[in-house]
Scaffold this motif. Sequence first.
Motif, PDB file in Angstrom:
ATOM      1  N   LYS A 197       0.812  -1.214   0.000  1.00  0.00           N
ATOM      2  CA  LYS A 197       0.000   0.000   0.000  1.00  0.00           C
ATOM      3  C   LYS A 197       0.851   1.273   0.000  1.00  0.00           C
ATOM      4  CE  LYS A 197      -4.229  -1.739   2.184  1.00  0.00           C
ATOM      5  NZ  LYS A 197      -5.155  -1.606   3.342  1.00  0.00           N
ATOM      6  N   SER A 198       2.021   1.183   0.591  1.00  0.00           N
ATOM      7  CA  SER A 198       2.869   2.380   0.685  1.00  0.00           C
ATOM      8  C   SER A 198       3.827   2.512  -0.483  1.00  0.00           C
ATOM      9  CB  SER A 198       3.669   2.351   1.996  1.00  0.00           C
ATOM     10  OG  SER A 198       4.531   1.219   2.030  1.00  0.00           O
ATOM     11  N   GLY A 199       3.744   1.608  -1.435  1.00  0.00           N
ATOM     12  CA  GLY A 199       4.579   1.716  -2.628  1.00  0.00           C
ATOM     13  C   GLY A 199       5.885   0.959  -2.571  1.00  0.00           C
ATOM     14  N   ASN A 200       6.147   0.267  -1.465  1.00  0.00           N
ATOM     15  CA  ASN A 200       7.385  -0.526  -1.351  1.00  0.00           C
ATOM     16  C   ASN A 200       7.165  -1.910  -1.976  1.00  0.00           C
ATOM     17  OD1 ASN A 200       8.736   1.528   0.121  1.00  0.00           O
ATOM     18  ND2 ASN A 200       7.729   0.810   2.018  1.00  0.00           N
ATOM     19  N   ILE A 201       6.899  -1.877  -3.265  1.00  0.00           N
ATOM     20  CA  ILE A 201       6.501  -3.106  -3.962  1.00  0.00           C
ATOM     21  C   ILE A 201       7.647  -4.108  -4.028  1.00  0.00           C
ATOM     22  CG2 ILE A 201       5.619  -4.031  -6.135  1.00  0.00           C
ATOM     23  CD1 ILE A 201       4.321  -1.300  -6.641  1.00  0.00           C
ATOM     24  N   LYS A 202       8.862  -3.635  -4.263  1.00  0.00           N
ATOM     25  CA  LYS A 202      10.002  -4.550  -4.332  1.00  0.00           C
ATOM     26  C   LYS A 202      10.261  -5.230  -2.983  1.00  0.00           C
ATOM     27  CE  LYS A 202      12.530  -2.407  -8.168  1.00  0.00           C
ATOM     28  NZ  LYS A 202      13.824  -1.785  -8.599  1.00  0.00           N
ATOM     29  N   THR A 203      10.086  -4.453  -1.919  1.00  0.00           N
ATOM     30  CA  THR A 203      10.262  -5.030  -0.575  1.00  0.00           C
ATOM     31  C   THR A 203       9.212  -6.114  -0.323  1.00  0.00           C
ATOM     32  OG1 THR A 203      11.160  -2.956   0.290  1.00  0.00           O
ATOM     33  CG2 THR A 203      10.317  -4.526   1.900  1.00  0.00           C
ATOM     34  N   ALA A 204       7.989  -5.812  -0.745  1.00  0.00           N
ATOM     35  CA  ALA A 204       6.914  -6.781  -0.565  1.00  0.00           C
ATOM     36  C   ALA A 204       7.201  -8.059  -1.338  1.00  0.00           C
ATOM     37  CB  ALA A 204       5.583  -6.183  -1.011  1.00  0.00           C
ATOM     38  N   ALA A 205       7.717  -7.903  -2.566  1.00  0.00           N
ATOM     39  CA  ALA A 205       7.984  -9.061  -3.417  1.00  0.00           C
ATOM     40  C   ALA A 205       9.270  -9.785  -3.028  1.00  0.00           C
ATOM     41  CB  ALA A 205       8.066  -8.624  -4.872  1.00  0.00           C
ATOM     42  N   GLY A 206      10.108  -9.137  -2.235  1.00  0.00           N
ATOM     43  CA  GLY A 206      11.375  -9.740  -1.820  1.00  0.00           C
ATOM     44  C   GLY A 206      11.379 -10.165  -0.367  1.00  0.00           C
ATOM     45  N   THR A 207      11.720  -9.201   0.487  1.00  0.00           N
ATOM     46  CA  THR A 207      11.846  -9.494   1.923  1.00  0.00           C
ATOM     47  C   THR A 207      10.549 -10.025   2.524  1.00  0.00           C
ATOM     48  OG1 THR A 207      13.497  -7.727   2.113  1.00  0.00           O
ATOM     49  CG2 THR A 207      12.479  -8.517   4.154  1.00  0.00           C
ATOM     50  N   ASP A 208       9.451  -9.372   2.195  1.00  0.00           N
ATOM     51  CA  ASP A 208       8.165  -9.778   2.791  1.00  0.00           C
ATOM     52  C   ASP A 208       7.727 -11.157   2.313  1.00  0.00           C
ATOM     53  OD1 ASP A 208       8.246  -7.316   3.962  1.00  0.00           O
ATOM     54  OD2 ASP A 208       6.746  -6.396   2.656  1.00  0.00           O
ATOM     55  N   LEU A 209       7.933 -11.412   1.040  1.00  0.00           N
ATOM     56  CA  LEU A 209       7.578 -12.733   0.505  1.00  0.00           C
ATOM     57  C   LEU A 209       8.404 -13.817   1.183  1.00  0.00           C
ATOM     58  CD1 LEU A 209       6.159 -14.639  -1.470  1.00  0.00           C
ATOM     59  CD2 LEU A 209       7.911 -14.051  -3.176  1.00  0.00           C
ATOM     60  N   LYS A 210       9.670 -13.555   1.375  1.00  0.00           N
ATOM     61  CA  LYS A 210      10.539 -14.525   2.047  1.00  0.00           C
ATOM     62  C   LYS A 210      10.061 -14.781   3.475  1.00  0.00           C
ATOM     63  CE  LYS A 210      15.389 -15.426   3.209  1.00  0.00           C
ATOM     64  NZ  LYS A 210      16.784 -14.907   3.149  1.00  0.00           N
ATOM     65  N   ALA A 211       9.647 -13.719   4.164  1.00  0.00           N
ATOM     66  CA  ALA A 211       9.152 -13.864   5.541  1.00  0.00           C
ATOM     67  C   ALA A 211       7.871 -14.706   5.575  1.00  0.00           C
ATOM     68  CB  ALA A 211       8.898 -12.487   6.149  1.00  0.00           C
ATOM     69  N   VAL A 212       6.977 -14.472   4.608  1.00  0.00           N
ATOM     70  CA  VAL A 212       5.736 -15.257   4.531  1.00  0.00           C
ATOM     71  C   VAL A 212       6.065 -16.726   4.280  1.00  0.00           C
ATOM     72  CG1 VAL A 212       3.682 -15.705   3.128  1.00  0.00           C
ATOM     73  CG2 VAL A 212       4.228 -13.373   3.826  1.00  0.00           C
ATOM     74  N   GLN A 213       7.005 -16.985   3.382  1.00  0.00           N
ATOM     75  CA  GLN A 213       7.362 -18.366   3.070  1.00  0.00           C
ATOM     76  C   GLN A 213       8.031 -19.061   4.263  1.00  0.00           C
ATOM     77  OE1 GLN A 213       9.658 -17.642  -0.490  1.00  0.00           O
ATOM     78  NE2 GLN A 213       7.897 -17.991  -1.841  1.00  0.00           N
ATOM     79  N   GLN A 214       8.805 -18.306   5.028  1.00  0.00           N
ATOM     80  CA  GLN A 214       9.411 -18.872   6.242  1.00  0.00           C
ATOM     81  C   GLN A 214       8.327 -19.225   7.266  1.00  0.00           C
ATOM     82  OE1 GLN A 214      12.189 -15.779   7.354  1.00  0.00           O
ATOM     83  NE2 GLN A 214      13.905 -16.766   6.275  1.00  0.00           N
ATOM     84  N   GLN A 215       7.367 -18.325   7.401  1.00  0.00           N
ATOM     85  CA  GLN A 215       6.263 -18.590   8.324  1.00  0.00           C
ATOM     86  C   GLN A 215       5.406 -19.760   7.830  1.00  0.00           C
ATOM     87  OE1 GLN A 215       5.639 -17.381  11.334  1.00  0.00           O
ATOM     88  NE2 GLN A 215       7.497 -16.131  11.231  1.00  0.00           N
ATOM     89  N   LEU A 216       5.294 -19.894   6.515  1.00  0.00           N
ATOM     90  CA  LEU A 216       4.565 -21.022   5.949  1.00  0.00           C
ATOM     91  C   LEU A 216       5.240 -22.334   6.327  1.00  0.00           C
ATOM     92  CD1 LEU A 216       2.486 -22.419   4.127  1.00  0.00           C
ATOM     93  CD2 LEU A 216       3.938 -21.838   2.156  1.00  0.00           C
ATOM     94  N   SER A 217       6.559 -22.356   6.264  1.00  0.00           N
ATOM     95  CA  SER A 217       7.309 -23.556   6.649  1.00  0.00           C
ATOM     96  C   SER A 217       7.066 -23.900   8.111  1.00  0.00           C
ATOM     97  CB  SER A 217       8.804 -23.325   6.407  1.00  0.00           C
ATOM     98  OG  SER A 217       9.553 -24.452   6.809  1.00  0.00           O
ATOM     99  N   THR A 218       7.064 -22.867   8.963  1.00  0.00           N
ATOM    100  CA  THR A 218       6.789 -23.083  10.390  1.00  0.00           C
ATOM    101  C   THR A 218       5.367 -23.620  10.586  1.00  0.00           C
ATOM    102  OG1 THR A 218       8.299 -21.311  11.046  1.00  0.00           O
ATOM    103  CG2 THR A 218       6.630 -21.962  12.644  1.00  0.00           C
ATOM    104  N   LEU A 219       4.436 -23.057   9.846  1.00  0.00           N
ATOM    105  CA  LEU A 219       3.038 -23.478   9.966  1.00  0.00           C
ATOM    106  C   LEU A 219       2.858 -24.931   9.487  1.00  0.00           C
ATOM    107  CD1 LEU A 219       0.418 -22.048  10.892  1.00  0.00           C
ATOM    108  CD2 LEU A 219      -0.112 -21.676   8.485  1.00  0.00           C
ATOM    109  N   GLU A 220       3.599 -25.295   8.451  1.00  0.00           N
ATOM    110  CA  GLU A 220       3.530 -26.674   7.957  1.00  0.00           C
ATOM    111  C   GLU A 220       4.030 -27.660   9.024  1.00  0.00           C
ATOM    112  OE1 GLU A 220       4.048 -25.996   3.127  1.00  0.00           O
ATOM    113  OE2 GLU A 220       5.818 -26.177   4.421  1.00  0.00           O
ATOM    114  N   ASN A 221       5.061 -27.254   9.756  1.00  0.00           N
ATOM    115  CA  ASN A 221       5.556 -28.097  10.851  1.00  0.00           C
ATOM    116  C   ASN A 221       4.503 -28.243  11.949  1.00  0.00           C
ATOM    117  OD1 ASN A 221       8.040 -28.482   9.607  1.00  0.00           O
ATOM    118  ND2 ASN A 221       8.997 -26.729  10.630  1.00  0.00           N
ATOM    119  N   GLN A 222       3.831 -27.141  12.247  1.00  0.00           N
ATOM    120  CA  GLN A 222       2.771 -27.187  13.252  1.00  0.00           C
ATOM    121  C   GLN A 222       1.612 -28.071  12.783  1.00  0.00           C
ATOM    122  OE1 GLN A 222       3.430 -26.169  16.126  1.00  0.00           O
ATOM    123  NE2 GLN A 222       3.649 -23.970  16.383  1.00  0.00           N
ATOM    124  N   ALA A 223       1.308 -27.980  11.491  1.00  0.00           N
ATOM    125  CA  ALA A 223       0.241 -28.810  10.929  1.00  0.00           C
ATOM    126  C   ALA A 223       0.619 -30.291  10.998  1.00  0.00           C
ATOM    127  CB  ALA A 223      -0.038 -28.405   9.482  1.00  0.00           C
TER     128      ALA A 223
END
Length: 292
Positions: A197-223
């Motif tokens: 929303k704030s225009g940091n599109i590259k950050t969202a597609a890079g750092t933020d995406l990586k953080a989501v994928q890391q959390q996804l891995s953690t969630l898969e372990n919990q599942a």
Amino acid sequence: MSLANLMTTSLNQYQSQLAQVEQKLTSGNNISQPSNDPVGVANLINVNASLSSYKQYAKNITDGQTVASLANASMTQAVSVVQKISSVLVQAGGPGVTQSNANGIASQLQGLEQSLLGVANTTYLGQAIFAGTSGSPLAYSTSSTGAVSYIGNTQQPTVAAAPNVELPTSITNPFGASSSGGGGIFGAINQAISDLKSGNIKTAAGTDLKAVQQQLSTLENQAAQAGVNDAQFQVMSNQVTGAVTQATNEVGSIQNVNTAKLATQYQQELNNYQVALYATSQLNQPTLAHYL
């Protein structure tokens, strides 16, 4: 003791034994009163106590498995939602993404996040299953800024499934949010939404995406752990069901008569009684000496 008294005593004993066998055949029970078989009564009390305990364990397992299965299904659903979130966020890294595009992606993420929050607040009998043992109707709450906080406690809910065996029914705070707001998968999603929303599109597609994928891995372990918990209940259910069956059979073997065996015993006791009755009657027959 005279022979006549001895024969009478024997006759009474045979009559008593015959009456006991008749009573067992009539009632179908080996033990009609404690005095008849003190050892059998003691065994019956012990086995009945075990049976009662295992029946309670069986009930605990049934109740616990209901929650464990719900937690397993919910975690599987949560993983699916986060996988979609990851796929949507990948779009932010495509060529020619405009701010309008970024806002559209952020909107999709917000909708998916609400779906995820609904899964995270899954309840059973009015209590959130991921809120530990708090009994709260919610495990996660959202602030006015959109930050998600964990409002349960840290104690893992369990049920007694057997002597000295406690099985976990669910997972405490599997989505990793902090009590003060932020963190975990919700924190990663909200950061991506904010950057889009704030225009940091590259950050969202890079750092933020990586953080989501890391959390996804953690969630898969919990599942995966939720799946293990669910499977443990099935294994223990089979074991306790077997224990209930065994204890029930033991109660039956102590309490219930073996009709065929008892029928044979009855015939033997009846024969003994008839012989003793005849012998006693012959002994008491008057002879010529009685009249001299």
